[in-house]
Write a protein that holds these residues in place. Structure first.
Motif, PDB file in Angstrom:
ATOM      1  N   VAL A  18       0.849  -1.178   0.000  1.00  0.00           N
ATOM      2  CA  VAL A  18       0.000   0.000   0.000  1.00  0.00           C
ATOM      3  C   VAL A  18       0.890   1.235   0.000  1.00  0.00           C
ATOM      4  CG1 VAL A  18      -1.777   1.245   1.260  1.00  0.00           C
ATOM      5  CG2 VAL A  18      -1.809  -1.240   1.213  1.00  0.00           C
ATOM      6  N   MET A  19       0.539   2.189  -0.857  1.00  0.00           N
ATOM      7  CA  MET A  19       1.391   3.352  -1.047  1.00  0.00           C
ATOM      8  C   MET A  19       0.634   4.630  -0.711  1.00  0.00           C
ATOM      9  SD  MET A  19       2.921   2.197  -4.712  1.00  0.00           S
ATOM     10  CE  MET A  19       4.343   3.252  -4.724  1.00  0.00           C
ATOM     11  N   SER A  20       1.321   5.569  -0.075  1.00  0.00           N
ATOM     12  CA  SER A  20       0.759   6.881   0.175  1.00  0.00           C
ATOM     13  C   SER A  20       0.948   7.729  -1.076  1.00  0.00           C
ATOM     14  CB  SER A  20       1.449   7.537   1.368  1.00  0.00           C
ATOM     15  OG  SER A  20       2.801   7.827   1.044  1.00  0.00           O
ATOM     16  N   SER A  21       0.385   8.923  -1.081  1.00  0.00           N
ATOM     17  CA  SER A  21       0.524   9.819  -2.236  1.00  0.00           C
ATOM     18  C   SER A  21       1.981  10.144  -2.510  1.00  0.00           C
ATOM     19  CB  SER A  21      -0.246  11.112  -1.989  1.00  0.00           C
ATOM     20  OG  SER A  21      -1.609  10.849  -1.849  1.00  0.00           O
ATOM     21  N   ARG A  22       2.732  10.340  -1.470  1.00  0.00           N
ATOM     22  CA  ARG A  22       4.155  10.647  -1.629  1.00  0.00           C
ATOM     23  C   ARG A  22       4.908   9.463  -2.236  1.00  0.00           C
ATOM     24  NH1 ARG A  22       7.883  13.293   3.054  1.00  0.00           N
ATOM     25  NH2 ARG A  22       9.421  14.137   1.640  1.00  0.00           N
ATOM     26  N   ASP A  23       4.593   8.259  -1.759  1.00  0.00           N
ATOM     27  CA  ASP A  23       5.212   7.045  -2.308  1.00  0.00           C
ATOM     28  C   ASP A  23       4.885   6.888  -3.783  1.00  0.00           C
ATOM     29  OD1 ASP A  23       6.290   6.361   0.156  1.00  0.00           O
ATOM     30  OD2 ASP A  23       4.595   5.083   0.698  1.00  0.00           O
ATOM     31  N   ILE A  24       3.647   7.215  -4.149  1.00  0.00           N
ATOM     32  CA  ILE A  24       3.229   7.103  -5.542  1.00  0.00           C
ATOM     33  C   ILE A  24       4.019   8.076  -6.403  1.00  0.00           C
ATOM     34  CG2 ILE A  24       1.303   7.517  -7.135  1.00  0.00           C
ATOM     35  CD1 ILE A  24      -0.528   6.277  -5.024  1.00  0.00           C
ATOM     36  N   GLU A  25       4.178   9.307  -5.944  1.00  0.00           N
ATOM     37  CA  GLU A  25       4.953  10.291  -6.692  1.00  0.00           C
ATOM     38  C   GLU A  25       6.390   9.820  -6.900  1.00  0.00           C
ATOM     39  OE1 GLU A  25       4.660  14.065  -4.760  1.00  0.00           O
ATOM     40  OE2 GLU A  25       2.477  14.098  -4.928  1.00  0.00           O
ATOM     41  N   GLU A  26       6.988   9.255  -5.855  1.00  0.00           N
ATOM     42  CA  GLU A  26       8.350   8.751  -5.964  1.00  0.00           C
ATOM     43  C   GLU A  26       8.423   7.564  -6.922  1.00  0.00           C
ATOM     44  OE1 GLU A  26       9.634   7.876  -2.006  1.00  0.00           O
ATOM     45  OE2 GLU A  26       9.744   9.992  -1.435  1.00  0.00           O
ATOM     46  N   SER A  27       7.427   6.704  -6.879  1.00  0.00           N
ATOM     47  CA  SER A  27       7.407   5.540  -7.759  1.00  0.00           C
ATOM     48  C   SER A  27       7.262   5.952  -9.223  1.00  0.00           C
ATOM     49  CB  SER A  27       6.271   4.599  -7.380  1.00  0.00           C
ATOM     50  OG  SER A  27       6.511   4.047  -6.110  1.00  0.00           O
ATOM     51  N   ILE A  28       6.473   6.989  -9.469  1.00  0.00           N
ATOM     52  CA  ILE A  28       6.323   7.494 -10.832  1.00  0.00           C
ATOM     53  C   ILE A  28       7.663   8.010 -11.331  1.00  0.00           C
ATOM     54  CG2 ILE A  28       5.295   9.350 -12.214  1.00  0.00           C
ATOM     55  CD1 ILE A  28       2.731   8.924 -10.560  1.00  0.00           C
ATOM     56  N   GLU A  29       8.363   8.755 -10.495  1.00  0.00           N
ATOM     57  CA  GLU A  29       9.670   9.288 -10.874  1.00  0.00           C
ATOM     58  C   GLU A  29      10.684   8.173 -11.118  1.00  0.00           C
ATOM     59  OE1 GLU A  29      10.728  11.956  -7.757  1.00  0.00           O
ATOM     60  OE2 GLU A  29       9.204  13.429  -8.310  1.00  0.00           O
ATOM     61  N   GLU A  30      10.579   7.087 -10.357  1.00  0.00           N
ATOM     62  CA  GLU A  30      11.512   5.963 -10.492  1.00  0.00           C
ATOM     63  C   GLU A  30      11.151   5.050 -11.662  1.00  0.00           C
ATOM     64  OE1 GLU A  30      11.464   4.045  -6.716  1.00  0.00           O
ATOM     65  OE2 GLU A  30      12.467   5.705  -5.706  1.00  0.00           O
ATOM     66  N   GLY A  31       9.968   5.237 -12.237  1.00  0.00           N
ATOM     67  CA  GLY A  31       9.573   4.443 -13.395  1.00  0.00           C
ATOM     68  C   GLY A  31       8.893   3.134 -13.072  1.00  0.00           C
ATOM     69  N   GLU A  32       8.328   3.006 -11.871  1.00  0.00           N
ATOM     70  CA  GLU A  32       7.582   1.796 -11.532  1.00  0.00           C
ATOM     71  C   GLU A  32       6.445   1.608 -12.531  1.00  0.00           C
ATOM     72  OE1 GLU A  32       8.058  -0.417  -8.978  1.00  0.00           O
ATOM     73  OE2 GLU A  32       9.871   0.642  -8.406  1.00  0.00           O
ATOM     74  N   ARG A  33       6.109   0.370 -12.848  1.00  0.00           N
ATOM     75  CA  ARG A  33       5.093   0.090 -13.865  1.00  0.00           C
ATOM     76  C   ARG A  33       3.675   0.138 -13.317  1.00  0.00           C
ATOM     77  NH1 ARG A  33       7.263  -4.688 -17.593  1.00  0.00           N
ATOM     78  NH2 ARG A  33       5.514  -3.974 -18.793  1.00  0.00           N
ATOM     79  N   ILE A  34       3.460  -0.464 -12.165  1.00  0.00           N
ATOM     80  CA  ILE A  34       2.113  -0.550 -11.595  1.00  0.00           C
ATOM     81  C   ILE A  34       2.136   0.079 -10.207  1.00  0.00           C
ATOM     82  CG2 ILE A  34       0.304  -2.113 -10.796  1.00  0.00           C
ATOM     83  CD1 ILE A  34       1.202  -4.048 -12.973  1.00  0.00           C
ATOM     84  N   LEU A  35       1.105   0.881  -9.927  1.00  0.00           N
ATOM     85  CA  LEU A  35       0.994   1.582  -8.651  1.00  0.00           C
ATOM     86  C   LEU A  35      -0.285   1.143  -7.952  1.00  0.00           C
ATOM     87  CD1 LEU A  35       1.718   5.094 -10.154  1.00  0.00           C
ATOM     88  CD2 LEU A  35       3.381   3.579  -9.096  1.00  0.00           C
ATOM     89  N   ILE A  36      -0.203   0.923  -6.645  1.00  0.00           N
ATOM     90  CA  ILE A  36      -1.376   0.578  -5.846  1.00  0.00           C
ATOM     91  C   ILE A  36      -1.498   1.626  -4.757  1.00  0.00           C
ATOM     92  CG2 ILE A  36      -2.473  -1.135  -4.371  1.00  0.00           C
ATOM     93  CD1 ILE A  36      -0.843  -3.265  -5.860  1.00  0.00           C
ATOM     94  N   ASP A  37      -2.620   2.357  -4.739  1.00  0.00           N
ATOM     95  CA  ASP A  37      -2.778   3.428  -3.766  1.00  0.00           C
ATOM     96  C   ASP A  37      -3.326   2.908  -2.440  1.00  0.00           C
ATOM     97  OD1 ASP A  37      -5.488   3.072  -4.109  1.00  0.00           O
ATOM     98  OD2 ASP A  37      -5.805   4.943  -5.172  1.00  0.00           O
ATOM     99  N   GLU A  38      -3.581   3.838  -1.522  1.00  0.00           N
ATOM    100  CA  GLU A  38      -4.023   3.480  -0.175  1.00  0.00           C
ATOM    101  C   GLU A  38      -5.373   2.766  -0.166  1.00  0.00           C
ATOM    102  OE1 GLU A  38      -3.883   7.407   1.397  1.00  0.00           O
ATOM    103  OE2 GLU A  38      -1.889   7.107   2.252  1.00  0.00           O
ATOM    104  N   ASP A  39      -6.196   3.012  -1.185  1.00  0.00           N
ATOM    105  CA  ASP A  39      -7.510   2.373  -1.267  1.00  0.00           C
ATOM    106  C   ASP A  39      -7.455   1.004  -1.921  1.00  0.00           C
ATOM    107  OD1 ASP A  39      -8.701   4.624  -0.135  1.00  0.00           O
ATOM    108  OD2 ASP A  39      -8.920   5.588  -2.088  1.00  0.00           O
ATOM    109  N   GLY A  40      -6.278   0.625  -2.402  1.00  0.00           N
ATOM    110  CA  GLY A  40      -6.121  -0.660  -3.058  1.00  0.00           C
ATOM    111  C   GLY A  40      -6.368  -0.608  -4.554  1.00  0.00           C
ATOM    112  N   SER A  41      -6.549   0.584  -5.086  1.00  0.00           N
ATOM    113  CA  SER A  41      -6.761   0.734  -6.521  1.00  0.00           C
ATOM    114  C   SER A  41      -5.431   0.643  -7.254  1.00  0.00           C
ATOM    115  CB  SER A  41      -7.411   2.086  -6.826  1.00  0.00           C
ATOM    116  OG  SER A  41      -8.652   2.194  -6.183  1.00  0.00           O
ATOM    117  N   ALA A  42      -5.400  -0.145  -8.303  1.00  0.00           N
ATOM    118  CA  ALA A  42      -4.186  -0.304  -9.094  1.00  0.00           C
ATOM    119  C   ALA A  42      -4.288   0.561 -10.338  1.00  0.00           C
ATOM    120  CB  ALA A  42      -4.007  -1.763  -9.492  1.00  0.00           C
TER     121      ALA A  42
END
Length: 65
Positions: A18-42
């Motif tokens: 589970v990722m917070s908004s900040r984690d998601i922003e960092e993952s986008i910058e790092e080039g992660e392919r799939i993101l899962i937010d705090e609500d479980g939405s992919a």
């Protein structure tokens, strides 16, 4: 062993990262392919070069079909 497997599948949310908004922003910058937010939405990271390559490959496959 049975107890371990039972506990593992009794709480499937523990398997998801589970990722917070900040984690998601960092993952986008790092080039992660799939993101899962705090609500479980992919969602797919459309900024990822790998995602762009995969999408282009699928479009080309559909054009040939």
């Amino acid at each position: 062993m049975f107890r371990f497997l039972f506990s593992l599948f009794s709480s499937p949310e523990s398997l998801l990262q589970v990722m917070s908004s900040r984690d998601i922003e960092e993952s986008i910058e790092e080039g992660e392919r799939i993101l899962i937010d705090e609500d479980g939405s992919a969602s797919v990271n459309i900024s990822s070069a790998e995602v762009h390559n995969d999408f282009a490959r699928h479009v080309n496959a559909l054009k040939r079909a």
